[in-house]
Design a protein around this motif. Structure first.
Motif, PDB file in Angstrom:
ATOM      1  N   VAL A 104      -3.673  -3.017  -6.992  1.00 46.89           N
ATOM      2  CA  VAL A 104      -4.357  -3.089  -8.281  1.00 46.89           C
ATOM      3  C   VAL A 104      -3.680  -4.218  -9.039  1.00 46.89           C
ATOM      4  O   VAL A 104      -2.469  -4.164  -9.311  1.00 46.89           O
ATOM      5  N   ALA A 105      -4.411  -5.279  -9.377  1.00 45.41           N
ATOM      6  CA  ALA A 105      -3.835  -6.456 -10.032  1.00 45.41           C
ATOM      7  C   ALA A 105      -4.407  -6.611 -11.424  1.00 45.41           C
ATOM      8  O   ALA A 105      -5.630  -6.564 -11.611  1.00 45.41           O
ATOM      9  N   ILE A 106      -3.537  -6.800 -12.393  1.00 46.89           N
ATOM     10  CA  ILE A 106      -3.952  -6.939 -13.788  1.00 46.89           C
ATOM     11  C   ILE A 106      -3.536  -8.308 -14.289  1.00 46.89           C
ATOM     12  O   ILE A 106      -2.372  -8.702 -14.159  1.00 46.89           O
ATOM     13  N   THR A 107      -4.487  -9.037 -14.855  1.00 48.31           N
ATOM     14  CA  THR A 107      -4.179 -10.316 -15.472  1.00 48.31           C
ATOM     15  C   THR A 107      -4.896 -10.395 -16.810  1.00 48.31           C
ATOM     16  O   THR A 107      -5.685  -9.527 -17.165  1.00 48.31           O
ATOM     17  N   THR A 115      -1.086  -2.643 -19.949  1.00 55.51           N
ATOM     18  CA  THR A 115      -2.088  -2.087 -19.044  1.00 55.51           C
ATOM     19  C   THR A 115      -1.501  -1.825 -17.662  1.00 55.51           C
ATOM     20  O   THR A 115      -1.783  -0.792 -17.037  1.00 55.51           O
ATOM     21  N   THR A 116      -0.679  -2.744 -17.177  1.00 58.09           N
ATOM     22  CA  THR A 116      -0.029  -2.563 -15.875  1.00 58.09           C
ATOM     23  C   THR A 116       0.856  -1.329 -15.875  1.00 58.09           C
ATOM     24  O   THR A 116       0.780  -0.484 -14.964  1.00 58.09           O
ATOM     25  N   LEU A 117       1.703  -1.210 -16.882  1.00 59.10           N
ATOM     26  CA  LEU A 117       2.621  -0.072 -16.937  1.00 59.10           C
ATOM     27  C   LEU A 117       1.861   1.245 -17.106  1.00 59.10           C
ATOM     28  O   LEU A 117       2.235   2.272 -16.528  1.00 59.10           O
ATOM     29  N   LEU A 118       0.794   1.208 -17.899  1.00 62.01           N
ATOM     30  CA  LEU A 118       0.002   2.423 -18.103  1.00 62.01           C
ATOM     31  C   LEU A 118      -0.692   2.850 -16.814  1.00 62.01           C
ATOM     32  O   LEU A 118      -0.709   4.039 -16.457  1.00 62.01           O
ATOM     33  N   LYS A 149       5.392   0.478  -0.588  1.00 65.71           N
ATOM     34  CA  LYS A 149       4.600   1.572  -1.141  1.00 65.71           C
ATOM     35  C   LYS A 149       3.162   1.482  -0.631  1.00 65.71           C
ATOM     36  O   LYS A 149       2.675   0.384  -0.343  1.00 65.71           O
ATOM     37  N   PRO A 150       2.437   2.607  -0.573  1.00 69.88           N
ATOM     38  CA  PRO A 150       1.021   2.541  -0.209  1.00 69.88           C
ATOM     39  C   PRO A 150       0.140   1.977  -1.319  1.00 69.88           C
ATOM     40  O   PRO A 150      -0.964   1.524  -1.060  1.00 69.88           O
ATOM     41  N   TYR A 151       0.648   1.999  -2.564  1.00 70.34           N
ATOM     42  CA  TYR A 151      -0.086   1.434  -3.700  1.00 70.34           C
ATOM     43  C   TYR A 151       0.848   0.507  -4.476  1.00 70.34           C
ATOM     44  O   TYR A 151       2.015   0.852  -4.705  1.00 70.34           O
ATOM     45  N   TYR A 152       0.318  -0.639  -4.879  1.00 69.42           N
ATOM     46  CA  TYR A 152       1.052  -1.547  -5.762  1.00 69.42           C
ATOM     47  C   TYR A 152       0.212  -1.833  -6.997  1.00 69.42           C
ATOM     48  O   TYR A 152      -0.973  -2.172  -6.892  1.00 69.42           O
ATOM     49  N   VAL A 153       0.826  -1.700  -8.166  1.00 66.97           N
ATOM     50  CA  VAL A 153       0.199  -2.117  -9.415  1.00 66.97           C
ATOM     51  C   VAL A 153       0.934  -3.378  -9.851  1.00 66.97           C
ATOM     52  O   VAL A 153       2.140  -3.339 -10.127  1.00 66.97           O
ATOM     53  N   LEU A 154       0.212  -4.497  -9.893  1.00 61.73           N
ATOM     54  CA  LEU A 154       0.839  -5.801 -10.121  1.00 61.73           C
ATOM     55  C   LEU A 154       0.336  -6.442 -11.409  1.00 61.73           C
ATOM     56  O   LEU A 154      -0.874  -6.545 -11.624  1.00 61.73           O
ATOM     57  N   GLU A 155       1.262  -6.867 -12.244  1.00 56.94           N
ATOM     58  CA  GLU A 155       0.907  -7.778 -13.329  1.00 56.94           C
ATOM     59  C   GLU A 155       0.991  -9.197 -12.782  1.00 56.94           C
ATOM     60  O   GLU A 155       2.040  -9.610 -12.267  1.00 56.94           O
ATOM     61  N   PRO A 169      -6.792  -8.254  -4.347  1.00 60.78           N
ATOM     62  CA  PRO A 169      -6.588  -6.886  -4.817  1.00 60.78           C
ATOM     63  C   PRO A 169      -7.841  -6.037  -4.595  1.00 60.78           C
ATOM     64  O   PRO A 169      -8.964  -6.540  -4.704  1.00 60.78           O
ATOM     65  N   HIS A 170      -7.645  -4.771  -4.295  1.00 58.44           N
ATOM     66  CA  HIS A 170      -8.790  -3.864  -4.196  1.00 58.44           C
ATOM     67  C   HIS A 170      -9.413  -3.655  -5.577  1.00 58.44           C
ATOM     68  O   HIS A 170     -10.637  -3.564  -5.704  1.00 58.44           O
ATOM     69  N   ILE A 171      -8.572  -3.605  -6.603  1.00 57.85           N
ATOM     70  CA  ILE A 171      -9.044  -3.505  -7.987  1.00 57.85           C
ATOM     71  C   ILE A 171      -8.396  -4.622  -8.788  1.00 57.85           C
ATOM     72  O   ILE A 171      -7.168  -4.757  -8.788  1.00 57.85           O
ATOM     73  N   ALA A 172      -9.208  -5.427  -9.451  1.00 56.88           N
ATOM     74  CA  ALA A 172      -8.716  -6.494 -10.330  1.00 56.88           C
ATOM     75  C   ALA A 172      -9.143  -6.181 -11.755  1.00 56.88           C
ATOM     76  O   ALA A 172     -10.291  -5.817 -12.007  1.00 56.88           O
ATOM     77  N   VAL A 173      -8.209  -6.318 -12.694  1.00 55.19           N
ATOM     78  CA  VAL A 173      -8.483  -6.097 -14.112  1.00 55.19           C
ATOM     79  C   VAL A 173      -8.212  -7.390 -14.862  1.00 55.19           C
ATOM     80  O   VAL A 173      -7.127  -7.966 -14.742  1.00 55.19           O
TER      81      VAL A 173
END
Length: 443
Positions: A104-107, A115-118, A149-155, A169-173
Motif C-alpha cells: 500500500v503506497a501513499i504519496t 495517512t501512512t501511519l494511520l 512482512k506480508p504487507y507493507y505500508v509505504l510513504e 503497489p496493490h493500493i496507491a493513495v
C-alpha cells in the motif's frame, strides 16, 4: 552483479544491506559525511563505502546504481551515470523487485505521513502483519532485508517515484497535489504532479487507486492519465462517483456492498485535513476487507507522528506547537487553520519556490507577529510585512523560541510551522522539531 549505492544514510544503507544479502557485489558512495551509526552498521555487515566525494571511475563500474532520493538529476555524478547508460533505480524500486508482499503506497504533497501511519495502525489493529517504511521510519529495502512482512505500508515521495520502472503497489493513495519541491522540477508544477502520478503507472485492473476528488490539480490531471487500476474517489461533500464523504459529522463509505459510517467526533485526530486522511484510510480498509469494528477502533486510538501539530507544552498560559514537518505552504495553511487563538508564527528555511498568497487571509486573521528563522527569509518579508505588526529575523532555534516567548501574551500560541525545508540550519525537519522542543523546555 555489481551495484553502486549513492547515498550513505537510511535509504542507501538499507539498499546496500539488501543488495549484499542477495549476493550482489555492493559499494556505497556518499558525497557528504556518513553518520557514525551508518558507518558502524556497514562495517558490521562488511559493506565497503566512501564518503566526502564520489570516485567516478568506481561509481561507474556498476551494472546498476541505486540512488538515494535526495540526489538531484542535475548532480554531475548522475549525469555521468546517464551518459554511460547505466540503469539508475530508486531504493523503493530496488526493494520492490525482491518482495512479493502486498504494498500500500501513499504519496501526495500533504497528509501522506499521517495517512501512512494511520493505515499502518489500522492494518495492525485488524490483525495483519504489516510493516511501515519508505519516507517514514526505516527504508523499504532495509525492511525487506531484515524484517520482511506480508504487507507493507509505504510513504513515497516524488523523489522516490522519479526512478521507478516496475514498482507496483496493490493500493496507491494520492492525498493531494500542491506546489512543493518545484526547485527539483524546473519550477514546473506539472512536472512535479506527473512524478506523483507515477505511483499508479504500473498498476493493473486488479489494483486500486484512491484519490481526493476535492483536489483541483489531481482532478485536472487524472483524466489525462491512463490509469488501469480501479479508481476510488473521496470528497468532503458527496460528488458523482464519490465512495466516501462527510454527512452529519460522519464519514460515510459506500463501496459495492460495503456501507459503513465512522463518527468524526470519535477520531483522535481532528480538523478538516485529518478527515480527508481518515477517508483515504477508510477506503483502503474497505479494499482490504478489514472488519469495520477494527477500523473504528484504529480511528479512535491512533496517535499522530512526531513533529506534526504536536502540542509540546503550555508555558505561563502560552501554548507551543511543533509542526516542523510542515515543509510547504499548504501544510502550514492547515496548521494555521487549526489554531483557534492568536498566533506567533515561526516560519522560514530553504524556500522551494513558495507562493505565500494562500496564507495571507489566515495570517491577517490569526497571526500577531512572525519570527523568521533561517537564511532565506526575504520572500516572507515581502509577502507579510504589510499583513502583521512585526517580523523579526533569527538565526538559531534557541534565539527564535526565546523571542517568540518574549513577544507572546497569556492565551497565545507559538506555532512552529515553517512552510520551508530545514537544510539551512538543521539536519532535517526532525532535528528542527527536536531543537524547538528542547528550547521550549529550557524556558
Amino acid at each position: 552483479m555489481k551495484i553502486t549505492v549513492l547515498g550513505g544514510k537510511e535509504s542507501g544503507v538499507g539498499a546496500a544491506i539488501l543488495a549484499q544479502q542477495l549476493g550482489f557485489a555492493v559499494w556505497v558512495s556518499e558525497f557528504g559525511v556518513i553518520p557514525d551509526k551508518y558507518k558502524a552498521e556497514m562495517n558490521a555487515h562488511g559493506i565497503a563505502f566512501e564518503e566526502g566525494g564520489h570516485t567516478e571511475e568506481k561509481v561507474l563500474d556498476a551494472d546498476l546504481v541505486v540512488k538515494s532520493p535526495g540526489i538531484p538529476e542535475k548532480a554531475p555524478i548522475i549525469k555521468a551515470i546517464r551518459a554511460k547508460g547505466i540503469e539508475i533505480a530508486s531504493e523503493i524500486e530496488f526493494a520492490s523487485r525482491h518482495t512479493d508482499s502486498t504494498i500500500v503506497a501513499i504519496t501526495g504533497s500533504n497528509g501522506k505521513t499521517t495517512t501512512t501511519l494511520l493505515i499502518h495502525h489500522m492494518l495492525v489493529k485488524a490483525g495483519l502483519d504489516a510493516g511501515c517504511a519508505g519516507n517514514v521510519g526505516d527504508s523499504f529495502a532495509r525492511m525487506v532485508a531484515l524484517d520482511p512482512k506480508p504487507y507493507y505500508v509505504l510513504e513515497v515521495s516524488s523523489f522516490q517515484l522519479d526512478d521507478i520502472r516496475t514498482f507496483k503497489p496493490h493500493i496507491a493513495v494520492l492525498t493531494n497535489i500542491t506546489p512543493d519541491h518545484l526547485d527539483r522540477y524546473n519550477y514546473e508544477l506539472r512536472n512535479y504532479a506527473d512524478a506523483k502520478f507515477r505511483v499508479a503507472e504500473n498498476q493493473t485492473a486488479a489494483d486500486h487507486f484512491i484519490w481526493c476528488m476535492d483536489d483541483p490539480i489531481s482532478a485536472e490531471i487524472l483524466p489525462q492519465k491512463n490509469i488501469k487500476a480501479q479508481v476510488h474517489g473521496f470528497s468532503y461533500d458527496k460528488l458523482p462517483g464519490t465512495v466516501a464523504w462527510v454527512e452529519n459529522n460522519t464519514i460515510r463509505l459506500e463501496m459495492q456492498l460495503d456501507h459503513s459510517t465512522f463518527s468524526i467526533d470519535a477520531m483522535t485526530i481532528q480538523g478538516r485535513h485529518n478527515v480527508y486522511n481518515t477517508m483515504a484510510a477508510a477506503v483502503v480498509g474497505s479494499v482490504l476487507e478489514l472488519r469495520k469494528d477494527k477500523i473504528r477502533d484504529a480511528f479512535s486510538d491512533f496517535r499522530n507522528a512526531e513533529h506534526r501539530l504536536e502540542k509540546v507544552a503550555v508555558v505561563r498560559g502560552v501554548e507551543f506547537i511543533n509542526d516542523s514537518k510542515a515543509t510547504n505552504v499548504n501544510s502550514t495553511w492547515y496548521a494555521l487553520e487549526s489554531v483557534d487563538r492568536p498566533v506567533i508564527w515561526i516560519a522560514g528555511g530553504v524556500d522551494k519556490g513558495n507562493d505565500y498568497a494562500s496564507l495571507i487571509p489566515l495570517v491577517e486573521k490569526k497571526v500577531k507577529c512572525i519570527i523568521a528563522l533561517g537564511n532565506d527569509v526575504l520572500k516572507i518579508h515581502k509577502a507579510f510585512s504589510q499583513k502583521v505588526d512585526m517580523i523579526v529575523n533569527t538565526n538559531s532555534m534557541e534565539e527564535c523560541v526565546k523571542m517568540a516567548y518574549h513577544m507572546s501574551n497569556k492565551g497565545d500560541c507559538v506555532l512552529l510551522s515553517p512552510a520551508c525545508a530545514s537544510f539551512d540550519l538543521f539536519e532535517d525537519y526532525q532535528d528542527r522539531g527536536r531543537q524547538f522542543k528542547n528550547a521550549v523546555k529550557e524556558l
